[in-house]
Design a protein around this motif. Structure first.
Motif, PDB file in Angstrom:
ATOM      1  N   LYS A  86       0.832  -1.211   0.000  1.00  0.00           N
ATOM      2  CA  LYS A  86       0.000   0.000   0.000  1.00  0.00           C
ATOM      3  C   LYS A  86       0.859   1.251   0.000  1.00  0.00           C
ATOM      4  O   LYS A  86       0.498   2.273  -0.587  1.00  0.00           O
ATOM      5  CB  LYS A  86      -0.932  -0.004   1.221  1.00  0.00           C
ATOM      6  CG  LYS A  86      -1.998  -1.075   1.110  1.00  0.00           C
ATOM      7  CD  LYS A  86      -2.820  -1.218   2.374  1.00  0.00           C
ATOM      8  CE  LYS A  86      -3.773  -2.415   2.216  1.00  0.00           C
ATOM      9  NZ  LYS A  86      -4.299  -2.868   3.499  1.00  0.00           N
TER      10      LYS A  86
ATOM     11  N   SER B  93       1.995   1.691  -3.472  1.00  0.00           N
ATOM     12  CA  SER B  93       0.889   2.234  -4.265  1.00  0.00           C
ATOM     13  C   SER B  93       0.716   3.714  -3.987  1.00  0.00           C
ATOM     14  O   SER B  93       0.460   4.518  -4.899  1.00  0.00           O
ATOM     15  CB  SER B  93      -0.415   1.510  -3.930  1.00  0.00           C
ATOM     16  OG  SER B  93      -0.303   0.138  -4.239  1.00  0.00           O
ATOM     17  N   GLY B  94       0.867   4.088  -2.718  1.00  0.00           N
ATOM     18  CA  GLY B  94       0.728   5.495  -2.330  1.00  0.00           C
ATOM     19  C   GLY B  94       1.783   6.354  -3.008  1.00  0.00           C
ATOM     20  O   GLY B  94       1.472   7.436  -3.539  1.00  0.00           O
TER      21      GLY B  94
ATOM     22  N   ALA C 243       3.412   5.690  -5.760  1.00  0.00           N
ATOM     23  CA  ALA C 243       3.115   5.747  -7.192  1.00  0.00           C
ATOM     24  C   ALA C 243       1.987   6.738  -7.456  1.00  0.00           C
ATOM     25  O   ALA C 243       2.009   7.499  -8.433  1.00  0.00           O
ATOM     26  CB  ALA C 243       2.740   4.356  -7.697  1.00  0.00           C
ATOM     27  N   GLU C 244       1.014   6.760  -6.547  1.00  0.00           N
ATOM     28  CA  GLU C 244      -0.122   7.689  -6.687  1.00  0.00           C
ATOM     29  C   GLU C 244       0.359   9.137  -6.610  1.00  0.00           C
ATOM     30  O   GLU C 244       0.012   9.966  -7.449  1.00  0.00           O
ATOM     31  CB  GLU C 244      -1.128   7.392  -5.576  1.00  0.00           C
ATOM     32  CG  GLU C 244      -2.435   8.151  -5.645  1.00  0.00           C
ATOM     33  CD  GLU C 244      -3.358   7.768  -4.462  1.00  0.00           C
ATOM     34  OE1 GLU C 244      -4.037   6.738  -4.558  1.00  0.00           O
ATOM     35  OE2 GLU C 244      -3.363   8.502  -3.458  1.00  0.00           O
TER      36      GLU C 244
ATOM     37  N   SER D  65       0.382   5.739 -10.984  1.00  0.00           N
ATOM     38  CA  SER D  65      -0.375   4.583 -10.488  1.00  0.00           C
ATOM     39  C   SER D  65      -0.524   3.510 -11.555  1.00  0.00           C
ATOM     40  O   SER D  65      -0.526   2.312 -11.261  1.00  0.00           O
ATOM     41  CB  SER D  65      -1.768   5.025 -10.026  1.00  0.00           C
ATOM     42  OG  SER D  65      -1.653   5.776  -8.846  1.00  0.00           O
ATOM     43  N   ASP D  66      -0.634   3.950 -12.805  1.00  0.00           N
ATOM     44  CA  ASP D  66      -0.795   2.975 -13.888  1.00  0.00           C
ATOM     45  C   ASP D  66       0.524   2.257 -14.206  1.00  0.00           C
ATOM     46  O   ASP D  66       0.558   1.320 -14.978  1.00  0.00           O
ATOM     47  CB  ASP D  66      -1.327   3.662 -15.144  1.00  0.00           C
ATOM     48  CG  ASP D  66      -0.415   4.796 -15.591  1.00  0.00           C
ATOM     49  OD1 ASP D  66       0.238   5.411 -14.715  1.00  0.00           O
ATOM     50  OD2 ASP D  66      -0.337   5.050 -16.807  1.00  0.00           O
TER      51      ASP D  66
ATOM     52  N   LEU E  33       2.601   1.088 -11.708  1.00  0.00           N
ATOM     53  CA  LEU E  33       3.056   0.622 -10.394  1.00  0.00           C
ATOM     54  C   LEU E  33       4.112  -0.482 -10.499  1.00  0.00           C
ATOM     55  O   LEU E  33       5.111  -0.469  -9.787  1.00  0.00           O
ATOM     56  CB  LEU E  33       1.845   0.132  -9.574  1.00  0.00           C
ATOM     57  CG  LEU E  33       2.168  -0.385  -8.168  1.00  0.00           C
ATOM     58  CD1 LEU E  33       2.816   0.685  -7.319  1.00  0.00           C
ATOM     59  CD2 LEU E  33       0.905  -0.900  -7.488  1.00  0.00           C
TER      60      LEU E  33
ATOM     61  N   SER F 104       7.799  14.004 -11.718  1.00  0.00           N
ATOM     62  CA  SER F 104       7.284  13.080 -10.707  1.00  0.00           C
ATOM     63  C   SER F 104       8.427  12.491  -9.902  1.00  0.00           C
ATOM     64  O   SER F 104       8.372  12.393  -8.669  1.00  0.00           O
ATOM     65  CB  SER F 104       6.528  11.933 -11.376  1.00  0.00           C
ATOM     66  OG  SER F 104       5.480  12.432 -12.158  1.00  0.00           O
TER      67      SER F 104
ATOM     68  N   SER G  37      -2.057  10.791   0.287  1.00  0.00           N
ATOM     69  CA  SER G  37      -2.507   9.516  -0.295  1.00  0.00           C
ATOM     70  C   SER G  37      -3.162   8.640   0.754  1.00  0.00           C
ATOM     71  O   SER G  37      -2.531   8.218   1.728  1.00  0.00           O
ATOM     72  CB  SER G  37      -1.307   8.781  -0.918  1.00  0.00           C
ATOM     73  OG  SER G  37      -1.647   7.427  -1.154  1.00  0.00           O
TER      74      SER G  37
END
Lengths: 457, 457
Positions: B187, B190-191, B193-194, B199-200, B202, B233, B261
């Motif tokens: 998680k 994921s955070g 990456a967000e 996110s796409d 990851l 980013s 996030s």
């Protein structure tokens, strides 16, 4: 995947209870093997195909599971061969490895490969699965375990004596009374074939004789005749079909039948030696029985042949077998290396113990104590106690979620957990534990030390 | 067969000493598994191909060993397909079974298939070989064991806490100090990456980040850019590359990075919970360390990710790993069954213990006593005594042949057997035994009872 998943036919999943029962048998056999001086080896699940192929007869070759080469395996098949679409011929090109079919041939391979590192006589045991593409039926699986003990590097008959003791010890330890250890000797069979002038038809002769129990003497004789053995020769066998009495009485009868055969007399001498020693040493629960019809399928036996029958009344094929093979490693180029060994059929022994309800009740162990989870503070407090219990050898766990009390108690019941510990606010404050005996329902409030003492006892 | 036999590359024979050392590791792990409440299951060595294929990615599919169908397997290949000579396409027609690639997918299959007989949460362990057609190298074999423990049916974080304790217990019991249990959380990844708007991407992002230790931040950034992640980013990641300090300090830094996030904050909360509990419970010898670069290859992890590193100074890949997967059984149609588990790499742990010389000296047990064979009468007398010794739990055997004394003594020496018993005519007549201590050379004449007491002590 929409449908429920399944496993290949002839294979099995084992749940915790089944694994525990199987391990009980493994450990009993292993303990006896080691007490008798056998040491463990393990070989790979798959061997080079050339190691296995041609060692078990045509039928065996067919039943060996072959592993497909990786990558573009068809690229190596030349066009002429490919055009034939001949599965059997193409197999050798697209598959170079195969799953172990038994433990004996890999052991012979092991001995030859490592001969310079082995101190002979070498007593080894091996308990590993083998695979056969056989038609599955009761007690016959496509993946099953063999438990083998063999000695290589000595022709001493004391080893045959030891193997009979070993069978007796294992089945005594498993509390399975009444097994019969059948013994025969290949030399005796050769002698009989010699006497009736059928030495060149030894295999046909023994295969037919092997069926005596199942189909009776008349059909056995008919089969022998169909294989080209003369009726006049078969007439000489009449005393064999009428063998009776105890071991010594049968030996006496055989002595007269085989008086003119050197090899036959050698077989009798071996059987007599073994029987005399066993009579002196005494078996605990098993019985040793001479069975002149015993041949077993494998042709590499050259001396003693063993087979173990389950107690009378249990419908089950043999639960063990073995024998002496004077030239097993010869197939891999190492001559004059006599071996003798026995095998235990784990899966069939399991079925026999199950049928006779002989597994000890304690064999399938669950945890000793489950801590009920009332929330994070109580859980942390519980885990501190659980750590101490585990250090004392107690199997303990915390229910992972602070679920409803009833759900957690049901979980303990379904798993047959004998004790449950309740830690609520009161216990947390007082640094105590409420122990509940799930059988009696009795509850006590205890210190950590008392809890440990109580559960251990 | 003229040439010396061999075994397929990437596979191994194990001699008695190696088996004993491996069993020492197995038994240590098993004892801890059971103390923590895990119960054993076993699944077949091969599964239906459809159970395994597509579960490990393209690379995995390629590395799975496929088993050739029995009989005329090519008859089922239609002419058009056959004409293509396309190995990959033809495989699915000529091979319906495949060797297990890991224990996790068969376990998921087991849970779904037997869901009605299982009491959840279900804590199972499994120690079985797996097979991969990988290129062999140090610590990587084509046949190797996995030792897995998993819980399914609960999302409780207490299980992550328990698994860290379990790792600590096993490596403490193996007397292997200084292992590091690295932890991360999917998680959290994921955070991140967000936050950086990837996110796409990851997977690409985590694969690159996973290499930070090996190739350094600049190359990691370059790889991310090559995968289409924006430089602006990546700039936001700078604090990530500079993470330092202890667990809490790193968590504080991550809290500021992930303030926006929700999923990232959830990951931080999980890590904090686990870390706090472990701090309270205390580990014996292992260290728990946050490693935000830890992703591991398998994509099914959804929460905690674990990896165990050998002590510093030992060159070895990870010796254990695991994590939480919220939907493993989903691939077989059973939804909402969260699982979490860890694995021990038996073969690598073996290499580490060997390198650090950490196997106990007593691990490889030979027999306690060898009886020298002076002939049949003495041998029979000896075997009667040996029977009594074995009943007392003493590992004993008779040298099988009445070979020269020197040869028999050499045999005892080569096998490191501590005691030898000599039974000659005198002992036979007097019903005594001459016990020789092979280390000191000391000899004593003893009764059977004294012999047993002496050897037992």
């Amino acid at each position: 995947m929409a449908h429920k998943p399944s496993i290949p036919k002839g294979t099995r999943d084992f749940n915790p209870e089944q694994v525990a029962k199987r391990n009980y048998i493994f450990e009993t056999i292993q303990e006896s093997f080691e007490t008798f001086g056998f040491q463990p080896i393990e070989t790979p699940s798959f061997e080079n195909s050339e190691t296995l192929m041609g060692k078990y007869g045509e039928e065996g070759d067919r039943l060996i599971f072959k592993i497909l080469n990786s990558g573009d395996f068809l690229a190596k098949v030349n066009n002429t061969l490919y055009a034939s679409k001949d599965s059997q011929k193409i197999t050798t090109t697209i598959s170079e490895k195969a799953l172990r079919y038994d433990l004996t041939v890999p052991f012979a391979r092991y001995v030859v490969q490592h001969q310079n590192d082995i101190e002979f006589p070498f007593k080894r045991y091996q308990m590993q699965p083998v695979w056969r593409a056989d038609r599955p039926q009761k007690g016959r699986f496509r993946e099953f375990y063999q438990c083998d003990a063999d000695v290589v590097g000595s022709t001493s008959l004391w080893q045959e004596v030891e193997f009979i003791q070993l069978y007796d010890r294992v089945f005594t330890a498993l509390k399975l009374p009444g097994v019969t250890i059948k013994i025969n000797n290949r030399k005796l069979l050769s002698g009989i074939a010699e006497i009736i002038g059928a030495s060149d038809k030894l295999i046909d002769f023994t295969v037919a004789l092997d069926k005596l129990d199942k189909i009776g003497p008349e059909k056995v004789k008919a089969e022998m005749i169909s294989k080209g053995i003369l009726e006049t020769s078969i007439a000489k066998l009449q005393p064999l079909f009428e063998l009776s009495g105890d071991f010594n009485a049968q030996i006496t009868a055989l002595e007269s039948i085989l008086a003119q055969s050197e090899i036959g007399k050698a077989g009798i001498a071996e059987l007599t030696f073994i029987h005399k020693a066993i009579s002196e040493l005494e078996l605990e629960t098993a019985a040793l029985k001479l069975d002149v019809t015993l041949a077993r399928g494998l042709n590499y036996y050259t001396g003693a042949i063993f087979e173990v029958a389950a107690p009378e009344g249990v419908q089950m094929g043999s639960i063990g077998g073995g024998g002496r093979y004077d030239d097993l490693t010869g197939i891999f180029g190492l001559k004059n290396m006599s071996g003798v060994g026995i095998s235990f059929g784990l899966d069939r022994i399991y079925l026999v113990l199950e049928e006779l309800n002989l597994f000890p009740e304690t064999v399938s162990k669950t945890i000793d104590v489950l801590f009920i989870n009332f929330g994070d503070a109580e859980a942390l407090f519980s885990l501190k106690a659980i750590k101490q219990l585990r250090l004392q050898g107690i199997y303990a766990e915390l229910y992972p979620d602070a679920a409803k009390m009833k759900k957690q108690m049901n979980h303990a019941n379904k798993r047959n957990i004998p004790y449950v510990v309740l830690v609520g606010t009161e216990e947390l404050t007082q640094n105590t534990f409420t122990l509940k005996n799930m059988k009696s329902g009795e509850q006590e409030n205890l210190s950590l030390n008392s809890l440990i003492q109580k559960v251990k006892a």
